[in-house]
Design an enzyme around this catalytic site. Sequence first.
Site, PDB file in Angstrom:
ATOM      1  NE  ARG A 239      63.168  20.358 -33.495  1.00  0.00           N
ATOM      2  CZ  ARG A 239      63.290  21.610 -33.036  1.00  0.00           C
ATOM      3  NH1 ARG A 239      63.962  21.860 -31.935  1.00  0.00           N
ATOM      4  NH2 ARG A 239      62.706  22.610 -33.679  1.00  0.00           N
ATOM      5  CD  GLU A 268      60.917  17.547 -27.011  1.00  0.00           C
ATOM      6  OE1 GLU A 268      60.093  18.418 -27.344  1.00  0.00           O
ATOM      7  OE2 GLU A 268      62.141  17.702 -27.099  1.00  0.00           O
ATOM      8  CG  HIS A 287      61.806  21.730 -26.694  1.00  0.00           C
ATOM      9  ND1 HIS A 287      61.565  20.900 -27.767  1.00  0.00           N
ATOM     10  CD2 HIS A 287      62.403  22.823 -27.217  1.00  0.00           C
ATOM     11  CE1 HIS A 287      61.991  21.469 -28.871  1.00  0.00           C
ATOM     12  NE2 HIS A 287      62.511  22.653 -28.563  1.00  0.00           N
TER      13      HIS A 287
HETATM   14  C1  8YV Z   1      60.400  26.130 -30.040  1.00  0.00           C
HETATM   15  C2  8YV Z   1      62.630  25.349 -31.038  1.00  0.00           C
HETATM   16  O1  8YV Z   1      60.039  26.354 -28.718  1.00  0.00           O
HETATM   17  O2  8YV Z   1      62.940  27.156 -32.496  1.00  0.00           O
HETATM   18  C3  8YV Z   1      63.022  25.951 -32.334  1.00  0.00           C
HETATM   19  O3  8YV Z   1      63.451  25.206 -33.235  1.00  0.00           O
HETATM   20  O4  8YV Z   1      62.900  24.234 -30.768  1.00  0.00           O
HETATM   21  C4  8YV Z   1      61.897  26.166 -30.019  1.00  0.00           C
HETATM   22  O5  8YV Z   1      62.247  27.492 -30.127  1.00  0.00           O
HETATM   23  C5  8YV Z   1      59.732  24.865 -30.506  1.00  0.00           C
HETATM   24  O6  8YV Z   1      60.112  24.540 -31.809  1.00  0.00           O
HETATM   25  C6  8YV Z   1      58.235  24.993 -30.479  1.00  0.00           C
HETATM   26  O7  8YV Z   1      57.741  25.646 -31.650  1.00  0.00           O
END
Ligand code: 8YV
Length: 327
Positions: A239, A268, A287
Amino acid sequence: MSKKVLVTRIIPGIAEDMLKQAGFDVTVWQGDRAMTKDELTQYARQANILLSLGSNKLDRSFFETCKHLEIVSQFAVGFDNIDVAAATDYKIPVCNTPDVLSEATADVAFALMINVSRKMFYHHKLIQKGEWKQFEPLKNLGFELTGKTLGIFGLGRIGSIMAQRCKGAYGMKVIYHNRTRNPKAETELGAQYVDFNTLLRDSDILSVHSALTDETKGLFNKQAFAKMKTTAVFINTSRGAVHNEADLIEALQNGTIWGAGLDVTNPEPMQATNPLLEMSSVAVLPHIGSATVEARTGMARLAAENIISYYQTGKPVTIVNPTVLIP
Ligand code: 8YV
């Protein structure tokens, strides 16, 4: 009467198919953007179950308004967008999608590491700008990864696969720092547990795989970068808020560290004018950690399975607040 599921974004159709087959009444929000808070609340009021995405902010005020929800099943492994304590107060199970995206996300960390070590994104841009003129014996040299030390911050499922890749491909030594030790990784990967300062001091590549929590927010800041090697590369695929982006830019500009590979940014989306995008030893992706057909299908399947299993057996497959299941 069938239970109503609100899916907050169009995701792989397998989730809708499975839920419908199990007798649920499914509404999929058809917008090509995240729902606004008002839209989410308005639609969630009509539903029993929420199948959410990381882009939905489910804070305490949301749960106060929607305390009728019976389960929240998130299409992501991370759940920092959800106030889990608030959901727990209202006895709402919260589920996520671990494992199914680990290979895909570790691949992105591994790819960023190689790309940064050879300044690949930068070289690609030079060609686009018409700047590939002649052989350059001394310009824009990278470095080799063989025998280097990989430091993992957050050695869980994704971090372990990244470590496995680095060990297998380059014989890298693996050190790590976690809240709790990971004996399996210590045995299987020879990973060595170190304190946070040692991780900063000894890593040639420092790859972040932790969750975003109050403890990890902004942890990679000016002070942390100052403790790293001037030759080190910082990789973040977890993150963006785990690093302080202004401090990272400064550390790269000053030569405090050598390079960075980011799949997550803070904030983001990253603005096109961000100075990181112009730096030769930086690679940034938007991402895309879980953006493979296999991972996104697995996430949709598991998000649906969590709901179905909860109603059929009383237990979701992957729950993050299991105390709500205790009567
Ligand atoms: C997602 C992610 O694309 O699973 C996670 O924690 O970061 C990614 O797989 C993102 O969270 C959007 O929902």
